[in-house]
Design a protein around this motif. Structure first.
Motif, PDB file in Angstrom:
ATOM      1  N   TRP A 310       0.812  -1.218   0.000  1.00 37.46           N
ATOM      2  CA  TRP A 310       0.000   0.000   0.000  1.00 37.46           C
ATOM      3  C   TRP A 310       0.854   1.281   0.000  1.00 37.46           C
ATOM      4  CZ3 TRP A 310       1.384   2.799   4.225  1.00 37.46           C
ATOM      5  CH2 TRP A 310       1.900   2.100   5.319  1.00 37.46           C
ATOM      6  N   TRP A 311       2.171   1.142   0.147  1.00 37.74           N
ATOM      7  CA  TRP A 311       3.072   2.289   0.151  1.00 37.74           C
ATOM      8  C   TRP A 311       3.846   2.330  -1.163  1.00 37.74           C
ATOM      9  CZ3 TRP A 311       3.484  -2.242   2.695  1.00 37.74           C
ATOM     10  CH2 TRP A 311       4.617  -3.030   2.475  1.00 37.74           C
ATOM     11  N   CYS A 378      -0.403  -1.006  14.091  1.00 38.05           N
ATOM     12  CA  CYS A 378      -1.465  -0.477  13.226  1.00 38.05           C
ATOM     13  C   CYS A 378      -1.803   0.960  13.623  1.00 38.05           C
ATOM     14  CB  CYS A 378      -2.714  -1.354  13.320  1.00 38.05           C
ATOM     15  SG  CYS A 378      -2.504  -2.993  12.588  1.00 38.05           S
ATOM     16  N   ASN A 382      -1.267   4.253  11.124  1.00 39.42           N
ATOM     17  CA  ASN A 382      -2.403   5.111  10.785  1.00 39.42           C
ATOM     18  C   ASN A 382      -2.183   6.538  11.262  1.00 39.42           C
ATOM     19  OD1 ASN A 382      -4.883   3.696   9.460  1.00 39.42           O
ATOM     20  ND2 ASN A 382      -4.091   2.188  10.925  1.00 39.42           N
ATOM     21  N   ILE A 391      -4.582   2.135   4.837  1.00 40.60           N
ATOM     22  CA  ILE A 391      -3.685   1.114   5.388  1.00 40.60           C
ATOM     23  C   ILE A 391      -4.498  -0.099   5.828  1.00 40.60           C
ATOM     24  CG2 ILE A 391      -1.940   0.608   7.130  1.00 40.60           C
ATOM     25  CD1 ILE A 391      -1.384   3.626   7.246  1.00 40.60           C
TER      26      ILE A 391
END
Length: 967
Positions: A310-311, A378, A382, A391
């Motif tokens: 996701w990055w 997490c 975030n 994320i």
């Protein structure tokens, strides 16, 4: 469990991390009977490559750091096992703050560059300051921020970046805070040139271990497999001259093994926790000091596996910049998250991130349930990146737990402020425990024992090879196979090799450097420089001098050097003063003591005239002293007092044994007594140093390149008269080729080793000089008390009516015969307060070696009680003692002119004559106090011989038309 006492191994290797595997494979391939013992259920130690996601991740060591002089890279480079990660370290960090705002690329690069400037370009400013890494870094950081390059950078970003870099540095050093880290770490740690972030293509760091183990046949691999889960609890090393079997290794499961040598490769964290119980007898005090004051910290990694990446791909390193207001909002349970300082993409696994955390909170993280760790990770992702990216929840998590694991108790070592304060060193930790005959019984390897590559896998592997090679060469030497006959390794070429890092060797090295000549190397067997100069720091400004105590004379070159650098005090000390006491409590009158001392001094002054005259003198110094003393007492002393006079004479004889480092003054030549020259306006001055005698060693070392100083490396053999070259072979397998070699080891080492050390044998004159010059024992015992209970008394000098020790022997189970070799105790006027210094002569040093410090303290306390008659005399709070006579790198105290020198007409002047080749080139030159014709036995004599021999080499080179700048 059953025990196994039937087999005797050549070597037992304890621990199968990188160092242990390196040692085992080398020993096994060389045909030695070697047993590996690993406490865990796997090999690898802090190399721990495990399956995770779609490939392998490394919970411990991850990248190969550098290519030049890196043993790891050398082993794998031809197999295409590593490649660049494409990351540029500090130059490749993307910063994001806790409000979710990404810094611009320009600002990220600017702040990264600032940190790079300090880490690399500014490291000299940091390394040369005695303050902590943090104090130095912050000072340089603030100076650079005031330059025009950083005008306009918001103060908040400055502060946040500094805090981030603090955490980043802690991850490099494994420190809790950079205020614990010594600034000298920037000079002591050596980086290997080349790419520092070479990854293993998804196969893990264990690849290099596999490469090493491929060289071992199946029988060796089976040996490893069968000796996992073998936790060692006790290492008993007995020093038996009559047997090679000196070590018993006991395991937690009840099994026991016997060996001739053991290599301990456990982590420093384990040594810190277990050194008091693991070793019998206790390790030497200097090694314990290094175990206690070298530092090991905690760095942990948390890996998160996602279904998809996701990055962005260009976000390889991400640094978290915490705003103060956001940190204050974190709950107490979540405070550990504030020390997660960023993450990086995992090489070879596009869907895995690695988060980094260090220090005390890292250790706290290890105690949390894995679900809570996942929840916290997490939360922080975030917080920092939730505004920029969607994320997802990770599908898997794994973390390292290096501190809570009892087989590690930390990640890797660093140099702390305590390391500096207490003169601890990895070289001291690496030095083997030797038997009486110089056999390495208990050896140490691992990254913590690497002087310049500590904290790295290549440092650990190098150390394993180092110790195994030392044992291999020792066994070869024991079998009397000269190293040069079997040597097939690579020669390191140097113009000059200096053997020995005492005052003489360092003076020679400094002379070359001052002349602009750097094509040389100094090789020292010990873990430190200075030789018989060894100051132990016991507080901020107090030092115990284990070796040389004072400078003698004030007009020699060495004293002038010390004065130029403002190292010495204006205080002068004396010895042999105070109350003269007998074992039955009798105290001699000061007038009698003074009169007898004058008579002894006059007789010795008479001896000083013998050398310059033609008068024959076949007496030893002892014979002449006793004869003339008897003549005097017959004519001038009442018969009732002659016994008292003889008792004081016996004290003077013991005092001269100390002062001349001899077992008996009957070994000293009366004819040659006058050769010795104090050299100084006040010839009897005893001058001390402000911050220990070793401060002059530190000053001499300044300017000598670190790479020119090779420590913990014993020279075993010197092959000369070899077609114009001299080859120097070391016990660890290294070898040098040189045009000129300066030998500056103590005479005690030459006496013991010269017949095997030099090939061909030395010329007869040099051999005779080595064997004729005297070199005897001398010892010191320091007793530190809580108060100066002796008032203004200057010391306690001890005499014995009948040398009866029965009263003391009934108090102690072990012999106390050593005390009769004590001349007495002097009050230290410079050094630790409330301290007495006892001088031990002759065989007393050999007896003392078997007695532990605690018993020495008790025996000295009982001795002083009985001599002084003070029943409530306080006990010492600390005892320190020298061990020069049993140190294989010294083998005694210092030199003297024996009767053999008179008979053979050889001495220091003979030994100092260069050995030249057929072309007139000085190939072998000897330096050291035993080589000075008139200043033998002194530091200033050693200093001047080093300069003189270096100048001899310089003059030869210049006379042959060489330009220094081209060498």
């Amino acid at each position: 469990m059953s025990t196994d006492n039937s087999e005797v191994y050549d070597v037992i290797v304890i621990g199968l991390g990188p160092a242990g595997i390196a040692a085992f494979t080398k020993l096994y391939k060389n045909g030695l009977k070697v047993l590996p013992l690993e406490a865990g259920n796997r090999m690898g130690g802090r190399v721990n490559s495990v399956p995770f996601g779609d490939a392998i991740i490394d919970l411990g060591a991850e990248w190969c750091h550098g290519e030049e002089n890196n043993v790891v890279f050398e082993m794998v480079k031809d197999y295409n096992h590593v490649e660049s990660s494409g990351m540029a370290g500090l130059n490749d960090v993307t910063f994001v703050d806790s409000a979710g705002s990404l810094l611009s690329k320009e600002m990220s690069e600017k702040m990264s560059l600032l940190c790079c400037d300090i880490t690399y370009d500014g490291r000299e400013r940091v390394a040369t300051n005695s303050e902590s890494l943090g104090d130095n870094f912050i000072a340089v950081y603030n100076d650079l921020l005031n330059t025009e390059n950083y005008i306009g950078v918001p103060r908040s970003i400055m502060d946040q970046t500094l805090e981030w870099f603090h955490k980043f540095e802690n991850s490099l050093e494994a420190s809790d805070t950079w205020f614990d880290t010594a600034g000298s770490t920037y000079s002591e740690y050596w980086e290997c040139e080349g790419d520092h972030l070479l990854h293993w293509k998804g196969k893990g760091y264990k690849t290099v271990l596999d490469v090493m183990l491929k060289t071992v046949p199946d029988s060796g691999l089976a040996l490893i497999k069968n000796h996992l889960n073998k936790e060692v609890t006790k290492i008993e090393y007995q020093d038996h001259n009559e047997s090679d079997v000196v070590v018993k290794v006991k395991c937690k499961d009840g099994s026991e093994y016997l060996t001739k040598h053991v290599i301990v490769t456990v982590s420093l964290g384990v040594l810190k926790e277990r050194y008091t119980t693991m070793f019998t007898p206790p390790l030497p005090s200097e090694k314990i000091n290094s175990i206690r004051h070298l530092a090991i910290g905690t760095v942990n990694k948390i890996f998160l596996h996602f279904d998809k990446r996701w990055w962005p791909k260009n976000m390889k390193w991400t640094g978290f910049l915490w705003r103060e207001e956001d940190k204050s909002k974190m709950s107490t349970d979540d405070q550990w998250l504030c020390d997660i300082f960023g993450f990086n993409s995992n090489d070879g696994q596009p869907n895995v991130l690695c988060l980094w955390i260090t220090g005390a909170t890292s250790r706290s993280m290890e105690t949390l349930p894995i679900e809570e760790v996942l929840k916290g990770c997490c939360k922080i992702l975030n917080l920092f990146l939730g505004k920029e990216f969607e994320i997802p929840t990770p599908v898997n998590i794994i973390r390292s737990m290096w501190y809570s694991n009892p087989l590690f108790r930390g990640s890797y070592t660093f140099r702390s402020m305590d390391t500096e304060k207490y003169d601890a060193s990895s070289a001291t930790l690496a030095a083997p425990v030797l038997s009486q005959n110089g056999t390495p019984i208990v050896c140490f390897a691992g990254e913590s024992t690497s002087t310049h590559y500590y904290s790295t896998v290549h440092g650990a592997i190098e150390s394993g090879f180092r110790e195994s090679q030392m044992i291999i060469e020792h066994i070869k030497a024991k079998n009397e196979v000269p190293i040069h006959l079997n040597y097939t390794g690579k020669m390191i070429s140097k113009k000059v090799v200096i053997v020995g890092g005492g005052v003489a060797g360092l003076a020679a090295a400094k002379t070359f450097i001052d002349r602009g000549f750097t094509d040389m190397v100094l090789v020292e067997a010990s873990e430190r420089l200075g030789g018989r100069i060894h100051s132990i720091r016991i507080s901020d400004d107090e030092y115990i001098e284990m070796g040389a105590q004072w400078i003698h004379g004030d007009s020699n070159k060495f004293t002038q050097f010390a004065k130029e650098h403002n190292l010495i005090t204006n205080l002068h000390s004396n010895e042999g003063e105070g109350r003269f006491l007998r074992d039955d409590g009798y105290e001699y009158s000061p007038d009698m003591v003074k009169r007898i001392s004058g008579v002894v001094a006059n007789i010795l002054e008479e001896c000083e005239s013998f050398y310059a005259s033609d008068k024959e003198c076949d007496f030893s110094l002892g014979e002449y002293l006793r004869l003339e003393f008897e003549k005097y007492t017959e004519k001038n002393v009442e018969a009732s007092e002659v016994g008292l006079w003889n008792e004081i004479l016996n004290w003077h004889i013991r005092f001269q044994c100390v002062d001349n480092a001899c077992t008996s003054i009957d070994n000293l030549s009366a004819k040659l007594w006058g050769i010795y020259d104090f050299d100084g306006g006040n010839s009897q001055s005893h001058t001390s140093f402000k911050r220990g005698f070793s401060s002059v060693i530190d000053k001499m070392v300044e300017g000598i390149p670190q790479r020119a100083l090779v420590l913990s490396t014993t020279v075993k053999e010197v092959k000369w008269n070899n077609n114009g070259k001299v080859n120097v072979y070391c016990l660890n397998g290294e070898a040098y080729e040189a045009d000129h070699v300066i030998i500056s080891v103590p005479l005690g080492v030459l006496k013991k080793n010269h017949k095997k050390m030099f090939h061909p044998k030395l010329p007869q004159n040099h051999t005779t000089a080595i064997e004729s010059i005297g070199f005897g024992p001398i010892g010191k015992v320091f007793l530190e008390f809580a108060t100066s209970w002796w008032g203004d008394c200057k010391g306690f000098q001890l005499t014995w009516a009948q040398l009866e020790l029965d009263k003391l022997k009934t108090t102690f189970k072990k012999s106390v015969d050593w005390v009769k070799y004590l001349s007495g105790f002097d009050v230290l006027t410079v050094g630790p307060r409330h301290t007495l210094l006892g001088w031990i002569s002759s065989e007393g040093n050999e007896i003392l070696r078997e007695i532990p410090d605690a018993m020495v303290s008790e025996q000295c306390h009982e001795l002083l009680k009985r001599f002084t008659g003070i029943k409530n005399l306080p006990k010492p709070i600390n005892v320190y003692r020298s061990t020069w006579v049993i140190n294989p790198n010294i083998n005694g105290g210092f030199s003297n002119l024996s009767r053999e020198c008179d008979k053979t007409k050889t001495g220091p002047k003979t030994l100092s004559e260069p050995i030249v080749s057929s072309t007139g080139k000085p190939e072998l030159l000897f330096a050291g106090e035993a080589c000075h014709p008139t200043f033998f036995s002194t530091v200033h004599g050693a200093f001047e011989t080093g300069i003189q021999q270096a100048e001899t080499v310089c003059q030869f080179i210049e006379s042959n038309g060489h330009n220094w700048s081209k060498l």
